[in-house]
Design an enzyme around this catalytic site. Sequence first.
Site, PDB file in Angstrom:
ATOM      1  N   ASN A 206       0.989  -1.204   0.092  1.00 40.02           N
ATOM      2  CA  ASN A 206      -0.148  -0.114   0.061  1.00 40.02           C
ATOM      3  C   ASN A 206       0.868   1.232   0.004  1.00 40.02           C
ATOM      4  O   ASN A 206       2.203   1.090   0.036  1.00 40.02           O
ATOM      5  CB  ASN A 206      -0.969   0.052   1.102  1.00 40.02           C
ATOM      6  CG  ASN A 206      -0.270  -0.099   2.762  1.00 40.02           C
ATOM      7  OD1 ASN A 206       0.724   0.390   2.722  1.00 40.02           O
ATOM      8  ND2 ASN A 206      -0.989  -0.610   3.593  1.00 40.02           N
ATOM      9  N   LYS A 208       1.725   3.525   2.320  1.00 39.27           N
ATOM     10  CA  LYS A 208       2.618   3.637   3.454  1.00 39.27           C
ATOM     11  C   LYS A 208       3.743   2.756   3.382  1.00 39.27           C
ATOM     12  O   LYS A 208       4.950   3.254   3.590  1.00 39.27           O
ATOM     13  CB  LYS A 208       1.617   3.337   4.673  1.00 39.27           C
ATOM     14  CG  LYS A 208       2.381   3.253   5.952  1.00 39.27           C
ATOM     15  CD  LYS A 208       1.697   3.156   7.264  1.00 39.27           C
ATOM     16  CE  LYS A 208       2.259   3.156   8.628  1.00 39.27           C
ATOM     17  NZ  LYS A 208       3.179   1.907   8.573  1.00 39.27           N
ATOM     18  N   ASP A 276      -5.395  -8.425   1.452  1.00 41.84           N
ATOM     19  CA  ASP A 276      -5.538  -9.846   1.244  1.00 41.84           C
ATOM     20  C   ASP A 276      -6.202 -10.079   0.221  1.00 41.84           C
ATOM     21  O   ASP A 276      -5.921 -10.965  -0.821  1.00 41.84           O
ATOM     22  CB  ASP A 276      -5.958 -10.572   2.532  1.00 41.84           C
ATOM     23  CG  ASP A 276      -5.052 -10.440   3.743  1.00 41.84           C
ATOM     24  OD1 ASP A 276      -3.826 -10.208   3.653  1.00 41.84           O
ATOM     25  OD2 ASP A 276      -5.503 -10.496   4.820  1.00 41.84           O
TER      26      ASP A 276
END
Length: 335
Positions: A206, A208, A276
């Site tokens: 992601n 971050k 996920d």
Amino acid sequence: MKRKIIREAVHALAGSKVMIIGDLMLDHYMIGSVDRISPEAPVPVVRVERETSLLGGAGNVARNIVSLGGEALLVATVGTDEDGARLDRLCNKAQLRTKLIRDPARPTTKKTRIIAGTQQVVRVDQELAVPLQDAELDQLFNHLQMVLPDFPVIILSDYGKGFICEEFMGRFMDMVAQCDPRPLVLVDPKTVNYDLYQGVDLLTPNTKEAGEGAGLPVKGQDTVIRAGRALFDRLCCRNLLITMGGDGMALFEGPDDVTHIPTFARKVFDVTGAGDTVIATVALALAAGMDLRTACTLANYAAGIVVGQVGAATASPADVLEAVDELPEPALSQW
């Protein structure tokens, strides 16, 4: 991308095979209500009304594969304890094929979330984040040697609990390189382990995680592109998919080939497990023979469904087809 192509892609997922290797954990929920503060300390007293346990970590990735109509083999470690036995039962209930390495030296990883109403009060983690012992590693690789040829795509689900370590990655990538045809290796990364992922086929951080791996803050299009290029330089990965929440995804099929895929979420309640779902859907689509852009577009639909539900949810083919029919055709663009 045309709606007809996406619908055909959803139907093509059925029966494709994906192996998931990594950190399996027990997600344990204690759910109740609060009507007073403890006289012992300034903390709420949660009166537990129900408890539930779910497959977490790599187990949730495997659940997503099965929910979308694929076949999943989950390879992971558990302790020789009751939580390990509970995970085994949950895997059976979810119709997962498993190879669970039982390590007597480590407890089963367990995350207990105590929830009052809809508010999480505290999370309690029980874990020992260390690599597998030599005997357990040997057992693992003896099994992988037998089953690797059956799987065109392998997900490494790294939650930083020690399973994905330097020795594992060295032996694993050597084994993969000897396969003909060579399976694709997809990694859901943990920042602390970035340097272990050299040469993988797809990394799915992601924003971050991408920023941490690239050493710069990621806030918009320009910094996403800069971070992506930095990760290519650092890891020599073949492709990169940076997930950006409500801003969609950036798919890098090389440092200078970036496609933006818009988000397809109708509403967002809970982003738990969305990563996920993304890697599971991409892996299953690639195993079914799709190109990477189609696979990632499909994953964006599936992720848009699970963030509209509370807790670690999964999407079914019927859910995805409904979303495809209801939402506008996705407008992919080059960055």
